[in-house]
Write an enzyme that holds these catalytic residues in place. Structure first.
Site, PDB file in Angstrom:
ATOM      1  N   CYS A   1       6.329  -5.670  -4.809  1.00 18.80           N
ATOM      2  CA  CYS A   1       5.894  -7.038  -4.295  1.00 18.80           C
ATOM      3  C   CYS A   1       4.340  -7.093  -4.255  1.00 18.80           C
ATOM      4  CB  CYS A   1       6.765  -7.201  -3.414  1.00 18.80           C
ATOM      5  SG  CYS A   1       6.258  -9.079  -2.653  1.00 18.80           S
TER       6      CYS A   1
ATOM      7  N   CYS B   1       3.467  -9.118  -0.710  1.00 21.31           N
ATOM      8  CA  CYS B   1       3.604  -8.453   0.318  1.00 21.31           C
ATOM      9  C   CYS B   1       2.654  -7.268   0.688  1.00 21.31           C
ATOM     10  CB  CYS B   1       5.357  -7.825   0.465  1.00 21.31           C
ATOM     11  SG  CYS B   1       6.185  -9.362   0.376  1.00 21.31           S
ATOM     12  N   ASP B   2       2.840  -6.127  -0.410  1.00 27.19           N
ATOM     13  CA  ASP B   2       1.993  -5.082  -0.014  1.00 27.19           C
ATOM     14  C   ASP B   2       0.718  -4.755  -0.453  1.00 27.19           C
ATOM     15  OD1 ASP B   2       4.774  -4.133   0.952  1.00 27.19           O
ATOM     16  OD2 ASP B   2       5.394  -3.564  -1.055  1.00 27.19           O
TER      17      ASP B   2
END
Length: 516
Positions: free
Chosen positions: A341, A344-345
């Protein structure tokens, strides 16, 4: 700190407080602490039920707690809970102040029954759209049970901790000092992992359903609504409601809606399903499927928790998951540099070197997003050409810190305690090359969640459930819809249509084979 319109909205929410709450901040002389002081002061100024102190002794500076006056606080925000986490802050304030949470009584009872200390620490990024679900679940558990505490740690502010603990994917949760899990988790999943969720016995007590939907994504939600509207007993069992849509940010092709985001659409779907009294069972993974011996008899879904559910008809709508590379090192370094992701990351790799595996729309979009954060992006595509839309390819090639390598096969992920590189083979020459980097984002499509059903229904060579035009599978009384099937074009609107069709087919089956 807060803009005027946000303060007005928050003041309206704080009118729902039923008892006093206290914010206690631990600050220093830095700029983040000054911003936190401004936030705490703004909140305290909006309600006479909120008080603030600035004499905290927390080990993390800056941070602040949310609690009741005179009681040990059990919710801590180590970092500014803004961006996606602002909702987590609002809910923490309201729930600590006695406003009832919007969860089922069964969940509340399970939380209150936990009888051992659980100290959760969760590392997040403020750009992460998966993190708030975890923070909100753990905060609620802390509100309802004095043996539980929850700390949100903003990774960008506490980089030394992030480096020391090799936090390379968020949300990453530690329980009582030990690594507990990472990625989106529902409150049902968390309760199951700590041994407080539904038991096999609780499922055995449930009467058979007329229609049981397995999966809670767009296909499953649509199937449940269409079935329940027929006035028949309907249930949904799913690991999490929303499926892959929960991981989707911008949605611009949902007909009649110019723009929405995955979590917002999922919330609307769930609310619609609840209007029809559907029995929703979250946090449960299907582990097996037993078809009915003959038309009119019961089929059975076996659950990984040990329970099972029976129904006169079953609709499989289990969707798909991220496809993995299947190379040495990938499993070893999941959450330690191997990610799926970018939203997100990605912020955890600021200033570092990363690779994106896959040259379709998802891969190219990920590379474009990451190029604005990291020092350099290498995009690796197996084919001899990129498959993304031309406008995305043009954008990617215009970026100065991106290298595109085509006709290349990733062969290994390397590392020590975290990723330090990958090896790939030039498919034209056969030569092997190594790239030194810190992160790898895998964007090579989806894999159907059908392993549990392979003994009961026919699967294609791509492991998709084979269905006909009526969503019928090879097994009597079992139907399937959405991304787990052979129906082409994996889109939200298509999945919803297929789920609706599966429910109508299941209802027709029940009419023709009902024994009463």
């Amino acid at each position: 700190m807060l803009e005027a319109n946000i303060k007005a909205q928050l003041a309206a929410y704080l009118e729902k407080l039923q008892r006093p709450i206290e914010l206690v901040a631990t600050l220093d002389g830095g700029e983040p602490a000054a911003e936190m002081r401004g936030l705490v002061e703004d909140i305290a100024s909006l309600s006479d039920k909120v008080s603030a102190r600035f004499d905290g002794k927390d080990a993390r500076v800056p941070s602040f707690t949310v609690g009741e006056p005179g009681q040990p606080a059990r919710i801590t925000f180590a970092g500014l809970p803004m961006g996606h986490e602002f909702t987590s802050l609002v809910l923490a304030l309201l729930q600590t102040g006695g406003h009832p949470p919007k969860v089922e009584p069964e969940i509340i009872a399970q939380i209150k029954a936990i009888d051992r200390p659980l100290a959760f620490e969760t590392y997040v990024s403020l750009e992460c759209h998966n993190c708030p679900d975890v923070i909100q679940a753990l905060n609620l558990m802390a509100v309802l049970n004095p043996k539980i505490s929850s700390v949100m740690i903003e990774g960008g502010l506490y980089r030394a901790e992030v480096e020391a603990k090799n936090v390379l994917a968020v949300p990453m949760v530690f329980l009582n000092g030990e690594h507990y899990g990472q990625g989106r988790m529902s409150i049902e999943e968390i309760l199951a992992q700590v041994g407080a969720g539904n038991t096999a016995e609780s499922f055995a007590e449930r009467a058979p359903y007329d229609v049981l939907v397995v999966g809670g994504g767009p296909a499953g939600a649509a199937a449940a609504i269409y079935a329940a509207r027929k006035g028949i007993r309907t249930g949904i069992v799913a690991e999490r409601f929303g499926g892959q849509v929960m991981d989707t940010m911008g949605i611009e092709n949902f007909i009649s809606v110019d723009y929405t985001e995955g979590p917002k659409l999922v919330a609307a779907m769930e609310q619609h399903v609840k209007q029809y009294g559907v029995d929703i069972m979250r946090g449960q993974k299907a582990a097996g499927l037993v078809a009915a011996p003959s038309p009119g008899e019961l089929a059975e879904v076996k659950l990984a928790s040990g329970g099972s559910l029976k129904a006169k008809s079953i609709i499989l709508a289990t969707g798909a998951r991220w496809r993995e590379m299947g190379v040495p090192g990938e499993q070893n370094y999941k959450g330690k540099g191997v990610c799926f992701c970018p939203h997100c990351d990605g912020p955890l790799f600021k200033g570092k070197r990363v690779a994106v595996i896959g040259g379709g729309n998802s891969g190219v979009e990920a590379a474009i997003d990451l190029a604005g954060i990291v020092s350099h992006v290498t995009l690796i595509e197996f084919d001899t050409k990129l498959r993304a839309d031309a406008v995305l390819q043009d954008k990617l090639r215009s970026m100065g810190n991106v290298t595109i390598i085509m006709n290349a096969q990733t062969t290994e992920v390397t590392g020590t305690d975290k990723v330090n590189g990958l090896n790939y083979k030039d498919r034209a020459s056969g030569e092997t090359h190594q790239i030194e980097l810190e992160g790898i984002f895998v964007q090579i499509g989806l894999l159907p969640n059908t392993d549990f059903a392979k003994e009961a229904v026919t699967l294609s060579k791509f492991r998709e459930i084979e269905v006909n035009a009526r969503c019928e599978t090879s097994a009597t009384g079992i139907f399937a819809a959405g991304d787990c099937t052979t129906v082409p074009y994996k889109q939200i609107v298509i999945s919803m249509g297929e789920g609706s069709k599966a429910a109508l087919s299941a209802f027709d089956y029940l009419i023709r084979h009902s024994s009463h």
